[in-house]
Design a protein around this motif. Structure first.
Motif, PDB file in Angstrom:
ATOM      1  N   ASP A   6       0.839  -1.199   0.000  1.00 13.86           N
ATOM      2  CA  ASP A   6       0.000   0.000   0.000  1.00 13.86           C
ATOM      3  C   ASP A   6       0.876   1.253   0.000  1.00 13.86           C
ATOM      4  N   GLU A  47       2.248   1.736  -3.483  1.00 16.61           N
ATOM      5  CA  GLU A  47       1.240   2.257  -4.422  1.00 16.61           C
ATOM      6  C   GLU A  47       0.983   3.738  -4.180  1.00 16.61           C
ATOM      7  N   ARG A  50       4.161   5.924  -5.176  1.00 20.83           N
ATOM      8  CA  ARG A  50       4.283   6.131  -6.619  1.00 20.83           C
ATOM      9  C   ARG A  50       3.279   7.164  -7.114  1.00 20.83           C
TER      10      ARG A  50
END
Length: 269
Positions: free
Chosen positions: A171, A174, A177
């Motif tokens: 998580d 993600e 990014r």
């Protein structure tokens, strides 16, 4: 060291932002000893190894009698950042918590106070909302003519509940990014990170794109640097260490002790 205590111009803040961005990108990790007021900023700024100043939101709040978590009024926080910026010639990165309800406006005011970068927390909002917060922060810098250095914080580990560690790490990657995609310079992942966690985050987000906190039980700054970390900060811990020293001194003095002979006069402006 600045003694004029004059506000920094936007041109100066823009130059500071480039300096700060270069420090994040350098092969040597940026180590910041977090400060909470003008005198702590002055003392830390005078240390030979200090290359930038980072405020501690928790520390500033505590020094004004508030709990952490945006309990301090924004006006008070901005005024404290301005006093810190006036006490140093180094670039200043401010802890802006979760953006105080309007990340763009808060960043605009922080820039006006002399900050060239900031931490902003995602507070585990839904990803699209968190991305919007980070995008608003970057857009505010663009409007001011400053390439604002956003150290986007994800609370995926510290507020991830009882999820398996690998899920929380995924998580964080993600989210990190996504924040880089909207212009963040670095991704702050607080928590006690071992070598495996750190390696996974660096592999997933990028070399010199991760910021960590040096808590008790964490790796050393040199170890984090070797793993590709860009920045190591210490949050409220320097203030806790200072207050512990004050407590110990108070205990000694109340027990008929004396001020240590090697005490330095560090509070003279």
């Amino acid at each position: 060291m600045s003694s004029s205590h004059q506000p920094r111009s936007l041109t100066r803040v823009a130059v500071d932002a480039q300096t700060l961005a270069d420090l994040y990108a350098a092969p040597t990790a940026l180590r910041v000893v977090n400060v909470w007021d003008a005198v702590s900023a002055r003392v830390v700024s005078q240390l030979p190894g200090t290359r930038a100043i980072a405020t501690a939101g928790h520390g500033i709040a505590a020094s004004h009698g508030y709990a952490d978590g945006e309990q301090i009024p924004l006006d008070t926080m901005i005024a404290a950042i301005a006093r810190i910026a006036s006490a140093t010639d180094l670039p200043v990165s401010a802890d802006l918590d979760g953006g105080f309800g309007d990340a763009g406006e808060t960043v605009r005011r922080a820039i006006g106070a002399g900050a060239s970068g900031a931490n902003i927390e995602d507070q585990m909002r839904p990803l699209d909302e968190s991305v919007a917060v980070m995008r608003a922060a970057m857009a505010a810098g663009e409007r001011e003519g400053v390439s604002f250095v956003l150290n986007a914080r994800t609370d995926a580990l510290v507020k991830g509940g009882d999820r398996p560690r690998e899920i929380a790490i995924a998580d964080a990657i993600e989210r990190g990014r996504a924040y880089l995609d909207v212009g963040a310079t670095c991704v702050f992942v607080p928590g006690v990170l071992d070598a495996d966690d750190t390696r996974a985050l660096v592999d997933g987000i990028g070399e010199r794109k991760i910021s960590v906190i040096g808590l008790p039980g964490a790796l050393t700054a040199a170890e984090y640097e070797a793993l590709g970390v860009a920045r190591v900060s210490y949050g409220p811990m320097p203030q806790n260490v200072a207050l512990t020293a004050l407590k110990r001194l108070g205990e000694s003095l109340l027990a008929d002790g004396v001020i240590p002979a090697d005490t330095e006069a560090l509070n003279n402006f």
